[in-house]
Design a protein around this motif. Structure first.
Motif, PDB file in Angstrom:
ATOM      1  N   ILE A  23      29.790 -15.059  48.059  1.00  0.00           N
ATOM      2  CA  ILE A  23      30.915 -15.358  48.836  1.00  0.00           C
ATOM      3  C   ILE A  23      31.351 -16.691  48.381  1.00  0.00           C
ATOM      4  N   THR A  24      32.497 -16.977  48.847  1.00  0.00           N
ATOM      5  CA  THR A  24      33.336 -18.390  48.542  1.00  0.00           C
ATOM      6  C   THR A  24      33.062 -19.303  49.651  1.00  0.00           C
ATOM      7  N   VAL A  25      32.720 -20.439  49.163  1.00  0.00           N
ATOM      8  CA  VAL A  25      32.381 -21.480  50.355  1.00  0.00           C
ATOM      9  C   VAL A  25      33.269 -22.618  50.049  1.00  0.00           C
ATOM     10  N   GLN A  26      34.011 -23.048  51.155  1.00  0.00           N
ATOM     11  CA  GLN A  26      34.753 -24.479  50.938  1.00  0.00           C
ATOM     12  C   GLN A  26      34.033 -25.459  51.707  1.00  0.00           C
ATOM     13  N   ILE A  27      33.783 -26.666  51.025  1.00  0.00           N
ATOM     14  CA  ILE A  27      33.168 -27.701  51.593  1.00  0.00           C
ATOM     15  C   ILE A  27      34.184 -28.977  51.470  1.00  0.00           C
ATOM     16  N   ASP A  28      34.853 -29.309  52.567  1.00  0.00           N
ATOM     17  CA  ASP A  28      35.877 -30.520  52.500  1.00  0.00           C
ATOM     18  C   ASP A  28      37.178 -29.831  51.885  1.00  0.00           C
ATOM     19  N   ASP A  29      37.446 -30.148  50.557  1.00  0.00           N
ATOM     20  CA  ASP A  29      38.509 -29.516  49.790  1.00  0.00           C
ATOM     21  C   ASP A  29      38.027 -28.835  48.624  1.00  0.00           C
ATOM     22  N   GLU A  30      36.670 -28.972  48.491  1.00  0.00           N
ATOM     23  CA  GLU A  30      35.863 -28.461  47.294  1.00  0.00           C
ATOM     24  C   GLU A  30      35.680 -26.928  47.396  1.00  0.00           C
ATOM     25  N   VAL A  31      36.313 -25.978  46.440  1.00  0.00           N
ATOM     26  CA  VAL A  31      35.975 -24.630  46.733  1.00  0.00           C
ATOM     27  C   VAL A  31      35.005 -24.163  45.726  1.00  0.00           C
TER      28      VAL A  31
END
Length: 64
Positions: free
Chosen positions: A34-42
């Protein structure tokens, strides 16, 4: 994998620090995991096998 995130957030008492939100695609579809975005970081390619290390490095370490 979403259940793993929910469990890890609860086990670490991060309910007030972490918001989980699902999305069909954030421009990185069609990859393993899966793709996870944390704040602006993908982050792409998070799998069950890589989850624990990913959570430690990208969630717990950043919240310290």
């Amino acid at each position: 994998i979403v259940a793993l995130f929910q469990k890890a957030v609860e086990e670490n008492g991060l309910e007030n620090d972490v918001t989980l939100a699902a999305s069909f695609c954030i421009g990185k579809c069609g990859r393993e995991g899966i793709t996870v975005q944390i704040d602006d970081e993908v982050h792409v390619g998070v799998t069950r096998e890589s989850f624990k290390e990913f959570f430690l490095e990208n969630v717990l370490e950043k919240l310290k």
